[in-house]
Design a protein around this motif. Structure first.
Motif, PDB file in Angstrom:
ATOM      1  N   GLN A  34     -34.586  25.394  21.580  1.00  0.00           N
ATOM      2  CA  GLN A  34     -33.708  26.545  21.410  1.00  0.00           C
ATOM      3  C   GLN A  34     -32.331  26.115  20.916  1.00  0.00           C
ATOM      4  OE1 GLN A  34     -34.400  29.791  21.679  1.00  0.00           O
ATOM      5  NE2 GLN A  34     -36.537  29.326  22.097  1.00  0.00           N
ATOM      6  N   GLN A  35     -31.820  25.022  21.479  1.00  0.00           N
ATOM      7  CA  GLN A  35     -30.518  24.521  21.050  1.00  0.00           C
ATOM      8  C   GLN A  35     -30.548  24.092  19.591  1.00  0.00           C
ATOM      9  OE1 GLN A  35     -27.683  24.528  22.683  1.00  0.00           O
ATOM     10  NE2 GLN A  35     -28.536  25.338  24.577  1.00  0.00           N
ATOM     11  N   THR A  36     -31.649  23.471  19.182  1.00  0.00           N
ATOM     12  CA  THR A  36     -31.789  23.043  17.789  1.00  0.00           C
ATOM     13  C   THR A  36     -31.824  24.249  16.851  1.00  0.00           C
ATOM     14  OG1 THR A  36     -33.022  21.080  18.479  1.00  0.00           O
ATOM     15  CG2 THR A  36     -33.219  21.742  16.175  1.00  0.00           C
ATOM     16  N   LEU A  37     -32.577  25.277  17.251  1.00  0.00           N
ATOM     17  CA  LEU A  37     -32.642  26.484  16.427  1.00  0.00           C
ATOM     18  C   LEU A  37     -31.281  27.159  16.324  1.00  0.00           C
ATOM     19  CD1 LEU A  37     -36.019  28.043  17.685  1.00  0.00           C
ATOM     20  CD2 LEU A  37     -35.594  26.923  15.488  1.00  0.00           C
ATOM     21  N   VAL A  42     -45.122  15.140  40.568  1.00  0.00           N
ATOM     22  CA  VAL A  42     -45.732  15.290  39.241  1.00  0.00           C
ATOM     23  C   VAL A  42     -45.473  16.695  38.698  1.00  0.00           C
ATOM     24  CG1 VAL A  42     -47.911  15.333  37.972  1.00  0.00           C
ATOM     25  CG2 VAL A  42     -47.474  13.520  39.661  1.00  0.00           C
ATOM     26  N   MET A  43     -45.614  17.702  39.564  1.00  0.00           N
ATOM     27  CA  MET A  43     -45.371  19.083  39.129  1.00  0.00           C
ATOM     28  C   MET A  43     -43.932  19.263  38.638  1.00  0.00           C
ATOM     29  SD  MET A  43     -47.371  21.092  42.199  1.00  0.00           S
ATOM     30  CE  MET A  43     -46.713  22.675  41.714  1.00  0.00           C
ATOM     31  N   VAL A  44     -42.990  18.759  39.425  1.00  0.00           N
ATOM     32  CA  VAL A  44     -41.575  18.895  39.061  1.00  0.00           C
ATOM     33  C   VAL A  44     -41.268  18.108  37.799  1.00  0.00           C
ATOM     34  CG1 VAL A  44     -39.212  18.353  39.777  1.00  0.00           C
ATOM     35  CG2 VAL A  44     -40.810  19.375  41.404  1.00  0.00           C
ATOM     36  N   LEU A  45     -41.825  16.900  37.691  1.00  0.00           N
ATOM     37  CA  LEU A  45     -41.558  16.053  36.530  1.00  0.00           C
ATOM     38  C   LEU A  45     -42.062  16.709  35.241  1.00  0.00           C
ATOM     39  CD1 LEU A  45     -40.343  13.244  35.921  1.00  0.00           C
ATOM     40  CD2 LEU A  45     -42.681  12.352  35.960  1.00  0.00           C
ATOM     41  N   LEU A  46     -43.304  17.203  35.285  1.00  0.00           N
ATOM     42  CA  LEU A  46     -43.871  17.831  34.095  1.00  0.00           C
ATOM     43  C   LEU A  46     -43.116  19.109  33.728  1.00  0.00           C
ATOM     44  CD1 LEU A  46     -47.719  17.382  34.730  1.00  0.00           C
ATOM     45  CD2 LEU A  46     -46.253  16.081  33.170  1.00  0.00           C
ATOM     46  N   SER A  47     -42.817  19.930  34.734  1.00  0.00           N
ATOM     47  CA  SER A  47     -42.104  21.180  34.448  1.00  0.00           C
ATOM     48  C   SER A  47     -40.689  20.906  33.961  1.00  0.00           C
ATOM     49  CB  SER A  47     -42.081  22.071  35.690  1.00  0.00           C
ATOM     50  OG  SER A  47     -41.439  21.417  36.775  1.00  0.00           O
ATOM     51  N   THR A  48     -40.053  19.859  34.489  1.00  0.00           N
ATOM     52  CA  THR A  48     -38.703  19.504  34.025  1.00  0.00           C
ATOM     53  C   THR A  48     -38.711  19.142  32.554  1.00  0.00           C
ATOM     54  OG1 THR A  48     -38.019  18.712  36.202  1.00  0.00           O
ATOM     55  CG2 THR A  48     -36.763  17.916  34.310  1.00  0.00           C
ATOM     56  N   PHE A  49     -39.657  18.291  32.156  1.00  0.00           N
ATOM     57  CA  PHE A  49     -39.728  17.904  30.747  1.00  0.00           C
ATOM     58  C   PHE A  49     -40.118  19.081  29.858  1.00  0.00           C
ATOM     59  CE2 PHE A  49     -40.311  13.457  32.423  1.00  0.00           C
ATOM     60  CZ  PHE A  49     -39.129  12.974  31.891  1.00  0.00           C
ATOM     61  N   LEU A  50     -40.936  19.990  30.396  1.00  0.00           N
ATOM     62  CA  LEU A  50     -41.303  21.186  29.639  1.00  0.00           C
ATOM     63  C   LEU A  50     -40.075  22.079  29.434  1.00  0.00           C
ATOM     64  CD1 LEU A  50     -43.409  23.048  28.339  1.00  0.00           C
ATOM     65  CD2 LEU A  50     -43.824  24.026  30.612  1.00  0.00           C
ATOM     66  N   PHE A  51     -39.333  22.330  30.524  1.00  0.00           N
ATOM     67  CA  PHE A  51     -38.121  23.144  30.416  1.00  0.00           C
ATOM     68  C   PHE A  51     -37.114  22.495  29.474  1.00  0.00           C
ATOM     69  CE2 PHE A  51     -38.960  24.606  35.033  1.00  0.00           C
ATOM     70  CZ  PHE A  51     -39.863  25.557  34.574  1.00  0.00           C
ATOM     71  N   TYR A  52     -36.996  21.190  29.579  1.00  0.00           N
ATOM     72  CA  TYR A  52     -36.023  20.477  28.756  1.00  0.00           C
ATOM     73  C   TYR A  52     -36.397  20.555  27.273  1.00  0.00           C
ATOM     74  CZ  TYR A  52     -33.255  16.636  26.866  1.00  0.00           C
ATOM     75  OH  TYR A  52     -32.397  15.871  26.116  1.00  0.00           O
ATOM     76  N   SER A  53     -37.675  20.371  26.981  1.00  0.00           N
ATOM     77  CA  SER A  53     -38.104  20.419  25.575  1.00  0.00           C
ATOM     78  C   SER A  53     -37.923  21.814  24.991  1.00  0.00           C
ATOM     79  CB  SER A  53     -39.567  19.975  25.456  1.00  0.00           C
ATOM     80  OG  SER A  53     -40.420  20.848  26.171  1.00  0.00           O
TER      81      SER A  53
END
Length: 342
Positions: free
Chosen positions: A116-119, A100-111
């Protein structure tokens, strides 16, 4: 280490071997989960597919590793006063917490990364749009200048063959400057070009056309957009009466506000010449796009246009263009060279 400490403390045993093993097993699980997740993100798949693969694949990895580490601990580490099934369950719970920790942090990092990529993409698109608009505006100048110069030549042909011939010779010199691809020029270069253009007008109008220069020498190595002063001179010739009774006198002068001003008394023609109106609008938009500065236009009994002068260039590409003329920077512009045209 913290998870391993809490986990082993729950069994009442905090041996060095178990602590090191917990740290190693947790590290391996974190590493493999993050590696799997980010390698999946880098694939050229649709976002929903990548999301489900990350959720499902990470869950399988967490369960398999938890069970494998539990089996290894039972076989090779000191025994504990609990059933093996309890060890499997607690290891599985710990693995799910890590999942759960890895999954949540992965989606946080990805978002965050996507934002940043969009900006960055938006900034790139804005920059590209500004550059394209500027190039379009710059490309309007040359045909506009050519059209008006040929109109002047057409007026001379048949009236005065010698003047027409002299006009063509001077026009070739003027065009060498006009077709240069530089985005910025020294003020003294633009003044020299304006004087060359004024000489063409002198061939046509004689003493009825005059320009007075009042240039502070400190500004001659400041920067200005090419064909800007010439455009204003051309605009004055186009819209005002020029005759023996009403000579056209233009004044080009620098100001204490770090600008250069071109003005003349208004003596409009009864029948205004037709045009596309791109001259002044083009100049104002080019200055706004490249320097975010305003070109001031006022009209009372005189028509006055004030253009900002640029002291330093921040853009490296523009800055490189100035080197070609570095040896001619200190031409005299306030003495006889820019005296009143008589």
């Amino acid at each position: 280490m913290f998870l391993g400490y809490i986990y082993n403390k729950s069994f009442g045993q905090i041996s060095g071997f178990r602590l090191i093993f917990s740290f190693f097993s947790d590290f391996v699980m974190f590493y493999l989960l993050y590696t799997f997740n980010f390698k999946t993100i880098l694939q050229n798949w649709k976002k929903p597919i990548k999301g489900w693969i990350i959720i499902g694949g990470s869950l399988i990895i967490a369960i398999v590793l938890s069970l494998s580490f539990s089996k290894f601990a039972i076989q090779f580490l000191p025994s504990i006063p609990f059933a093996d099934s309890f060890l499997f369950i607690t290891n599985l719970v710990k693995g799910l917490i890590i999942y759960v920790m890895v999954l949540l942090s992965t989606f946080l990092f990805y978002s965050v990364d996507q934002r940043q990529q969009t900006l960055l993409e938006n900034e790139r698109l804005i920059a590209d749009n500004i550059r394209i608009r500027y190039e379009v505006l710059k490309n309007q100048v040359d045909p506009h200048f050519l059209f008006n110069s040929l109109n002047t030549l057409d007026g001379l042909i048949g009236m005065d063959t010698y003047k027409a011939h002299e006009y063509v010779q001077n026009l070739s010199q003027v065009f060498r400057y006009a077709i240069s691809n530089k985005e910025i020029m020294y003020l003294n270069e633009e003044l020299n070009f304006t004087e060359s253009y004024a000489h063409l007008m002198k061939i046509r109008y004689g003493d009825n056309f005059q320009i007075k220069y009042k240039i502070d020498e400190k500004y001659i190595t400041w920067y200005i957009m090419p064909i800007s002063l010439q455009l204003l001179v051309e605009n004055a010739v186009k819209h005002n009466v020029i005759s023996t009774k009403h000579p056209l006198v233009l004044t080009i002068e620098t100001t204490s506000n770090d600008t250069i001003k071109v003005w003349n008394a208004i003596q409009l023609k009864k029948e205004a010449e037709q045009g596309e109106g791109i001259g002044l609008a083009n100049l104002r938009e080019r200055y706004q796009l490249l320097f975010q500065k305003e070109v001031s236009i006022t009209m009372t009994d005189v028509f006055c246009v004030e253009i900002p002068l640029i002291k330093e260039l921040k853009d490296t590409k523009i800055n490189n263009n100035r080197d070609e003329s570095i040896n001619n920077r200190r031409r005299a512009c306030c003495g006889s060279e820019f005296a009143t045209i008589n």
